[in-house]
Enzyme design. Structure first.
Site, PDB file in Angstrom:
ATOM      1  N   HIS A  98       0.831  -1.205   0.000  1.00  0.00           N
ATOM      2  CA  HIS A  98       0.000   0.000   0.000  1.00  0.00           C
ATOM      3  C   HIS A  98       0.868   1.259   0.000  1.00  0.00           C
ATOM      4  O   HIS A  98       1.653   1.481   0.920  1.00  0.00           O
ATOM      5  CB  HIS A  98      -0.892  -0.027   1.248  1.00  0.00           C
ATOM      6  CG  HIS A  98      -1.838   1.112   1.363  1.00  0.00           C
ATOM      7  ND1 HIS A  98      -1.879   1.941   2.457  1.00  0.00           N
ATOM      8  CD2 HIS A  98      -2.803   1.561   0.525  1.00  0.00           C
ATOM      9  CE1 HIS A  98      -2.830   2.848   2.303  1.00  0.00           C
ATOM     10  NE2 HIS A  98      -3.400   2.635   1.129  1.00  0.00           N
ATOM     11  N   HIS A 140      -0.939  11.349  -2.070  1.00  0.00           N
ATOM     12  CA  HIS A 140      -2.195  10.917  -1.463  1.00  0.00           C
ATOM     13  C   HIS A 140      -3.036  12.068  -0.936  1.00  0.00           C
ATOM     14  O   HIS A 140      -4.237  12.139  -1.189  1.00  0.00           O
ATOM     15  CB  HIS A 140      -1.922   9.931  -0.321  1.00  0.00           C
ATOM     16  CG  HIS A 140      -3.163   9.480   0.382  1.00  0.00           C
ATOM     17  ND1 HIS A 140      -3.708  10.164   1.456  1.00  0.00           N
ATOM     18  CD2 HIS A 140      -3.984   8.417   0.162  1.00  0.00           C
ATOM     19  CE1 HIS A 140      -4.810   9.553   1.854  1.00  0.00           C
ATOM     20  NE2 HIS A 140      -4.996   8.488   1.097  1.00  0.00           N
TER      21      HIS A 140
END
Length: 373
Positions: A98, A140
């Site tokens: 991730h 992100h």
């Protein structure tokens, strides 16, 4: 059979030896003493196939927690002979790094991708956003504050301004001077290392599950990120698109990649599994439904798998929880510490095949603590 991906993994890892049949030249008609035109009974091939399947179930199903009573064997043989269909390879492996291996290197950087590869990961997930001048970078958050030495909204900065920021020192001095990578850099690195790449096209709402009408400004910007992401891949030479997966919480972004690059597989991201999941997955042509591991139930996952739907869960950094989700039928998990999670799963597999489950007190080493987005 909804748990077949896990059983297949056991076999591929060598935990369940495959049945080997010696290959011998077929005897001649004279040796058989029968006419050359005599054909083998038509029922033998499906019967052999059924017996192999049942034997695999008898070995593997109890290990996965699903005992197969002897009285059920005739029914299983009949089912296997009539329903034996080649299984499609999973979209991604059972553990995906991730944002790269973000407990080992700064998230969404080339260094995190390299760390994931060094730790044995086969697939990485990264997030993409646009700079002010429409270049696609890995990032992100909506701002640069948490993961750089700068301040302000990510989308308000040009590519040159983003490339001037240090995105490694916040993690450790070892990574001082690391820069925001462009998507093209990440794709090239993954191709070089033989890694699959899940590209998450970031949504721009305050909450992932917030409604976003198709005519609003946010929807238009999410479509723009998707269009520019497709352009990056189209502009690169020799990219193996078979190793790329698009994902997004934004249905608007998924509509764009479905239209402009339909050959790349897609995953719909959700928080909780919605009641109309099947309708949305079908409409967007998605191969997987990926959901928050904290908001799902075994019954929901069983429903997905019964419908033949692949599903992955995020973000799972506890090996015991990852193992539990895999037993529910989840295809795989996204983990910040992929090596630790994979190691726990392998320990469980080995223990089940040898002496039974690990004791309840067995705990994997905790991963490095990092700021949570």
């Amino acid at each position: 059979l909804g748990y077949a991906p896990n059983l297949r993994t056991l076999k591929n890892d060598g935990a369940i030896p495959a049945l080997q049949r010696a290959k011998r030249p077929a005897p001649s008609p004279a040796e058989r003493g029968t006419p050359a035109t005599l054909a083998a009974p038509s029922f033998l091939p499906p019967l052999r196939r059924a017996l192999r399947i049942v034997l695999g179930l008898a070995i593997a199903a109890p290990a996965a927690g699903f005992p197969v009573p002897i009285r059920k064997m005739p029914g299983l043989i009949k089912l296997a002979a009539s329903k034996s269909v080649p299984q499609q390879a999973p979209l991604m492996p059972r553990v995906i790094a991730h944002r790269g291996a973000r407990t080992s290197a700064p998230e969404n950087t080339i260094e995190a991708i390299e760390a994931a590869h060094e730790l044995g990961a086969k697939f990485c997930e990264v997030d993409v956003m646009l700079s002010k001048d429409k270049e696609v970078f890995l990032n992100h958050d909506s701002s640069v504050d948490r993961c750089s030495n700068g301040e302000g909204a990510f989308g308000d900065k040009t590519a040159a301004e983003l490339l001037a920021l240090d995105v490694g020192s916040w993690f450790s001095e070892e990574f001082a001077g690391v820069r925001y990578p462009r998507l093209s850099n990440a794709v090239e690195k993954c191709q070089e290392l033989g890694l699959g790449l899940n590209i998450e096209i970031k949504h721009l709402r305050r909450r992932a599950d917030e409604e976003c009408p198709p005519d609003c400004e946010t929807a238009a910007r999410e479509r723009e990120i998707a269009r520019e992401t497709v352009k990056v891949l189209e502009g690169m030479e020799s990219v193996d698109l078979g190793g790329v997966v698009f994902s997004s919480f934004s249905t608007h972004a998924l509509e764009i990649v479905q239209r402009d690059m339909p050959e790349v597989k897609r995953a719909l991201l959700v928080e909780a599994i919605p009641d109309n999941w099947q309708e949305e997955v079908l409409r967007l042509g998605c191969d997987s439904l990926n959901f928050n591991s904290k908001l799902a139930t075994p019954q929901q996952v069983a429903g997905l798998r019964a419908a033949g739907q692949e599903c992955y869960s995020y973000t799972v950094n506890d090996g015991a929880r990852a193992w539990e989700l895999l037993q529910w039928g989840v295809s795989g998990v996204f983990a910040d510490c992929p090596a630790e999670v994979e190691a726990y799963i392998r320990l469980q597999e080995e223990s089940l095949l040898n002496k039974g489950p690990l004791p309840g007190g067995v705990v994997m080493a905790a991963p490095r603590t990092i700021p949570v987005a």
